[in-house]
Design a protein around this motif. Sequence first.
Motif, PDB file in Angstrom:
ATOM      1  N   LEU A  71       0.801  -1.104  -0.305  1.00 26.84           N
ATOM      2  CA  LEU A  71      -0.025   0.184   0.327  1.00 26.84           C
ATOM      3  C   LEU A  71       0.671   1.256   0.269  1.00 26.84           C
ATOM      4  O   LEU A  71       0.504   2.355  -0.666  1.00 26.84           O
ATOM      5  CB  LEU A  71      -1.124  -0.183   1.118  1.00 26.84           C
ATOM      6  N   LYS A  72       1.772   1.248   0.774  1.00 30.44           N
ATOM      7  CA  LYS A  72       2.545   2.182   0.917  1.00 30.44           C
ATOM      8  C   LYS A  72       3.628   1.742  -0.325  1.00 30.44           C
ATOM      9  O   LYS A  72       3.664   3.905  -0.950  1.00 30.44           O
ATOM     10  CB  LYS A  72       4.203   2.120   2.025  1.00 30.44           C
ATOM     11  N   LEU A  73       4.255   1.036  -0.885  1.00 29.54           N
ATOM     12  CA  LEU A  73       4.743   1.429  -2.352  1.00 29.54           C
ATOM     13  C   LEU A  73       3.807   1.895  -3.501  1.00 29.54           C
ATOM     14  O   LEU A  73       4.558   2.722  -4.569  1.00 29.54           O
ATOM     15  CB  LEU A  73       5.187  -0.018  -2.867  1.00 29.54           C
ATOM     16  N   ALA A  78      -5.026   5.587   4.184  1.00 28.66           N
ATOM     17  CA  ALA A  78      -5.044   4.638   5.441  1.00 28.66           C
ATOM     18  C   ALA A  78      -4.838   2.767   5.232  1.00 28.66           C
ATOM     19  O   ALA A  78      -5.820   2.279   5.045  1.00 28.66           O
ATOM     20  CB  ALA A  78      -6.863   4.992   4.816  1.00 28.66           C
ATOM     21  N   VAL A  79      -3.372   2.690   4.940  1.00 26.85           N
ATOM     22  CA  VAL A  79      -2.829   1.623   4.533  1.00 26.85           C
ATOM     23  C   VAL A  79      -3.225   0.667   6.056  1.00 26.85           C
ATOM     24  O   VAL A  79      -3.697  -0.848   5.721  1.00 26.85           O
ATOM     25  CB  VAL A  79      -1.490   2.179   4.907  1.00 26.85           C
ATOM     26  N   TRP A  80      -3.558   0.848   6.862  1.00 29.87           N
ATOM     27  CA  TRP A  80      -3.990  -0.088   8.015  1.00 29.87           C
ATOM     28  C   TRP A  80      -4.596  -0.733   7.816  1.00 29.87           C
ATOM     29  O   TRP A  80      -5.425  -1.929   7.647  1.00 29.87           O
ATOM     30  CB  TRP A  80      -3.764   0.552  10.175  1.00 29.87           C
ATOM     31  N   PRO A  81      -6.139  -0.234   8.068  1.00 29.84           N
ATOM     32  CA  PRO A  81      -7.240  -1.067   7.222  1.00 29.84           C
ATOM     33  C   PRO A  81      -7.406  -1.634   6.377  1.00 29.84           C
ATOM     34  O   PRO A  81      -7.849  -2.569   6.094  1.00 29.84           O
ATOM     35  CB  PRO A  81      -8.273   0.213   6.947  1.00 29.84           C
ATOM     36  N   ALA A  82      -7.333  -1.050   5.321  1.00 31.88           N
ATOM     37  CA  ALA A  82      -7.044  -1.768   4.248  1.00 31.88           C
ATOM     38  C   ALA A  82      -5.705  -3.255   3.722  1.00 31.88           C
ATOM     39  O   ALA A  82      -6.032  -4.067   3.895  1.00 31.88           O
ATOM     40  CB  ALA A  82      -5.845  -0.927   2.561  1.00 31.88           C
TER      41      ALA A  82
END
Length: 271
Positions: A71-73, A78-82
């Motif tokens: 997700l960061k890449l 909202a990386v944690w929920p995903a």
Amino acid sequence: MLREGWTLFVAGLSTAFPWVLAAELLQELPFANPPGSILTTDLDLYGQPGYLIRAILFGALQALFYSVAVLKLAGRGAVWPAGLRATVSVLLGYFCYEVIVGIGLMFTFIFFIMGMFIVGPLGGLVLCILPLIPTAGASTALALFIFPAVLEGKWPFPALGESSRLAKRSWVKVSLVISVPALALLAAGVIADIPSIRHSLSTGLGMLSQAQESGVSLEQANGILAGMKAEPGSRYETWQLIGTVLGAFAWWYTLAVCYAQYRDLKAGEEA
């Protein structure tokens, strides 16, 4: 693709790579199951509740950390929920991938041993190509599954199917691109597994020498192979920790290159 993958690799060293490093270092914790291959891990351990539970828990944590890295890449918010939503798909998808590729590598090893006893080491190398080709094909087809699982929210089998569908659009190109990070992973894996590889080679050569001199019965061969699996290895040897860190860099490079390839295939499809 390789140039773009390298650009993503460098750009994400401070944002996404720490999550990959954390995922790989999890296996070095004292209460984690020791990492191993089909030669160094007794598969009967997976029948023990404690071992299996730890494998699932640590596997889920690694799947979560890799999902966050993807997700960061991709520059998502909202990386944690995903990431939490994708954890199950990534874990099960990777398990299916490992089973498929692992079976192919197991047959590759069996064919090599058969060829080595019948013809010699060179014959073993030639014979092991037969199962290695479809194994490499399966590896290429499924290598991009983590991106549909994380970025498109697909469940494990649809994600694996999407990876195969995308790879088929440019099979040769995808295979060539993926082979480069695969070599990096292989190099890191060899460094991390030096003691086991050294032991397995010495045992195999000793078995070959004994077979040439006086013959080896089936029971003796099974005993030697069991000894290869049972060989203890120190979890905290310096080269193993170095191999784990190098493996994290190799896995991050693999993610970056595969994401560049995945993004290119999706863009071409949309165009």
